[in-house]
Scaffold this motif. Structure first.
Motif: not given
Length: 291
Positions: A207-218
């Motif tokens: 879940l931390d990885d997915l949150r980071r992915r959303v933030q960095h791509f956004s």
């Protein structure tokens, strides 16, 4: 005469050493002898964690082809993978992420020989998402094994995330493969001979990885080719928020049931064929990807 075992091609991120070790042992049981591994670590991964995984790799007798650090742009994996394929040279390549455990109903050399006899230059697979018995995203104990920790398998990737569940598991060296190993432009695998790709992504820390992915791509910190990967991550995060931090294993659309790495799921050939032949990307995803 049976074909020689394929070379395994993988770009490996910051997974836990125990998962990497289980992954190597799994593919060695399938007969893999050559591992071409490239490590890539985003900036947030501590050096100690990087060194621990690299040490585990060398302890298994595998010398990484390369290690890089920095942003995990969407094109990063594809570029590193294709460099590894060039190093691997001629023959067949097995393509697998470090959380993907491919399962076949016949030995790999026979799988490849059958593909060659039938004129197929790729062998396909279908993702089978593995989760805990409760749907909670927890860690696991190596002494108990992955089957014990994540006994259920189902269809989360495409039925919840709207992601592409198809995988190109094996390919001839000269066959191009799309991002994520999902497709091979101009080449279709035999839909009646699809391997099961047990997908052990839904573990502690994801879940931390997915949150980071959303933030960095956004924010553009990581470059994306389409919004698809970010959108898939957001759908999973939304789902677990609605279900007290877990995956809803009782939802019949996901078809979760007990499975094992030791035996092909019952009725797999027909199930996989039906899903792969019927699956289509969403209109927006297809447009973004030029399909």
């Amino acid at each position: 005469m049976l074909s020689t075992p394929p070379a395994l091609i993988a770009v490996v991120g910051p997974v836990e050493p125990s998962l990497f070790e289980a992954w190597v042992h799994h593919y060695r049981k399938l007969g893999i002898e050559r591992f071409l591994i490239a490590f890539h670590f985003p900036e947030h991964v501590p050096h100690a964690q990087q060194h621990q995984l690299q040490a585990a790799c060398r302890a298994l007798g595998i010398v990484p082809t390369g290690t890089s650090t920095g942003p995990w742009h969407e094109h990063t994996n594809t570029q590193l993978r294709d460099t590894l394929r060039t190093h691997a040279g001629r023959g067949w390549h097995l393509l697998a992420d470090a959380d993907e455990f491919q399962q076949y109903d016949t030995p790999l050399p026979e799988v490849i020989d059958q593909a060659e006899r039938s004129g197929h230059r790729v062998v396909g697979g279908l993702m089978l998402d593995r989760v805990t018995a409760t749907g909670h995203l927890t860690g696991w104990h190596p002494e108990d094994g992955l089957d014990h920790a994540y006994p259920l398998g189902g269809h989360l990737t495409h039925r919840l995330l709207h992601g592409d569940p198809r995988k190109i598991a094996l390919a001839r060296h000269d066959i191009p493969i799309s991002s994520g190993n999902h497709r091979s432009p101009g080449h279709r695998p035999d839909p009646d001979r699809l391997c099961a790709v047990h997908h052990f992504k839904w573990r502690s820390g994801v879940l931390d990885d997915l949150r980071r992915r959303v933030q960095h791509f956004s924010t553009g910190t990581w470059q994306e080719q389409t919004p698809a990967v970010r959108d898939e991550a957001a759908r999973l995060l939304s789902h677990v928020r609605q279900h007290s931090g877990s995956i809803d294993i009782g939802d019949p659309q996901f078809a979760f049931r007990r499975v094992s790495l030791d035996r092909m799921p019952d009725g797999w050939a027909a199930e996989a064929r039906d899903i792969v032949t019927a699956w289509r990307p969403s209109a927006s995803s297809a447009r973004d990807r030029g399909e």
